[in-house]
Write a protein that holds these residues in place. Structure first.
Motif, PDB file in Angstrom:
ATOM      1  N   THR A   1      -7.602  20.104  -5.645  1.00 16.39           N
ATOM      2  CA  THR A   1      -6.952  18.815  -5.838  1.00 16.39           C
ATOM      3  C   THR A   1      -6.114  18.883  -7.112  1.00 16.39           C
TER       4      THR A   1
ATOM      5  N   ASP B   1      -3.424  16.511 -10.013  1.00 12.66           N
ATOM      6  CA  ASP B   1      -3.078  15.188 -10.509  1.00 12.66           C
ATOM      7  C   ASP B   1      -1.603  14.901 -10.245  1.00 12.66           C
ATOM      8  N   LYS B   2      -1.094  13.808 -10.803  1.00 12.12           N
ATOM      9  CA  LYS B   2       0.289  13.405 -10.551  1.00 12.12           C
ATOM     10  C   LYS B   2       1.292  14.413 -11.095  1.00 12.12           C
TER      11      LYS B   2
ATOM     12  N   HIS C   1      -7.104  19.889 -10.869  1.00 14.81           N
ATOM     13  CA  HIS C   1      -8.312  19.339 -11.453  1.00 14.81           C
ATOM     14  C   HIS C   1      -9.384  20.422 -11.551  1.00 14.81           C
TER      15      HIS C   1
ATOM     16  N   LYS D   1     -13.863  14.778 -10.872  1.00 14.19           N
ATOM     17  CA  LYS D   1     -12.780  15.632 -11.364  1.00 14.19           C
ATOM     18  C   LYS D   1     -12.637  15.506 -12.873  1.00 14.19           C
TER      19      LYS D   1
ATOM     20  N   HIS E   1     -10.504  17.297 -16.581  1.00 14.83           N
ATOM     21  CA  HIS E   1      -9.546  18.196 -17.217  1.00 14.83           C
ATOM     22  C   HIS E   1     -10.224  18.728 -18.466  1.00 14.83           C
TER      23      HIS E   1
END
Length: 267
Positions: free
Chosen positions: A104, A106-107, A112, A140, A142
């Protein structure tokens, strides 16, 4: 400019794989529901245009991709690589590797770091590891200071087989795409097939196609598993714990055994 035709290894690969398994032409022909004469012709390269179903049937029978049967001289590979192919980890499939990693982002399209809780272990190993929708449901994060290259995931461990890394620690691992590049004794999270638990061990891939799993804690004996039982391998990057690791000493093991004995007497 001369147009060179690519070399096709189908005929020699079929013969090599059959002989490697010590199977007669009669046995293979019967299992594939073809005549022995047709198999002999295929192995000799006398059939100029095998049918597509022939490629598929031989691929299914020998558990090697059609791509590898056609393009790779399998007789030049070592036994470990061949077992890797047969276990479904065919690194020669271009654009269709069977060991596809679901991730997955992020924007900003940054990956992640997913966390696989203990309660999600069974679902992860029984199919969730390759399901993007399942992976999307995991927590998730970071994490700072991770290398920009690579994919990372966090797995909780239980037990004290890897002391001095404490029970209950969270292991951050880097996804290993090419298992053959793992150095002997590398600490890894190993995801096993079905509803088996994933394990945190020192990993060594053996020439016989077995995976040797060794604990840091000498109280636990090493053991081996077939490579085909392994779904994923995540190389150790770091761990987090609320406990300060203690060195495993003979005295420490004696004290722990006394505590466990007292606990069993109380119960």
């Amino acid at each position: 400019m001369e147009n060179k035709h690519p070399k096709i290894f189908f005929a020699t690969n079929v013969k090599y794989l059959r002989e490697r398994k010590k199977l007669s032409q009669e046995t293979v022909a019967e299992k594939l529901q073809i005549t022995r004469a047709k198999l002999a012709s295929l192995e000799a390269g006398n059939t100029r245009a095998p049918q597509p179903e022939d490629y598929i049937n031989f691929s299914d029978f020998f558990k090697v991709s059609v791509d590898s049967l056609l393009k790779v001289d399998l007789s030049k590979l070592g036994e470990l690589k061949l077992r890797e192919l047969e276990s479904g980890n065919d690194i020669y499939i271009k654009g269709g590797n069977l060991r596809v990693l679901a991730i997955t982002v992020d924007k900003r399209n940054t990956e992640h770091v997913e966390y696989v809780p203990i309660k999600a272990k069974a679902g992860y190993s029984s199919g969730g590891y390759g399901d993007p929708e399942y992976i999307a449901t995991l927590p998730k994060y970071h994490l700072p200071n991770l290398p920009k290259q690579g994919t990372y995931r966090i797995f909780p461990i239980t037990g004290d087989s890897m002391l001095p890394i404490p029970d209950g620690s969270d292991i951050t691992g880097q996804y290993v795409e090419d298992w053959l590049g793992i150095k002997a004794g590398t600490p890894c999270i190993v995801i096993l097939k079905g509803n088996q638990d994933f394990v945190f061990k020192m990993v060594t891939l053996q020439a016989d196609g077995q995976v040797l799993l060794t604990s840091l804690n000498p109280e636990f004996h090493p053991y081996t598993l077939p490579l085909g039982e392994v779904l994923e391998i995540w190389k150790f990057h770091s761990f987090t714990s609320r406990e300060i690791p203690e060195a495993v000493t003979d005295l420490g093991m004696v004290i722990r055994e006394i505590r466990e004995l007292k606990g069993s007497l109380r119960s």
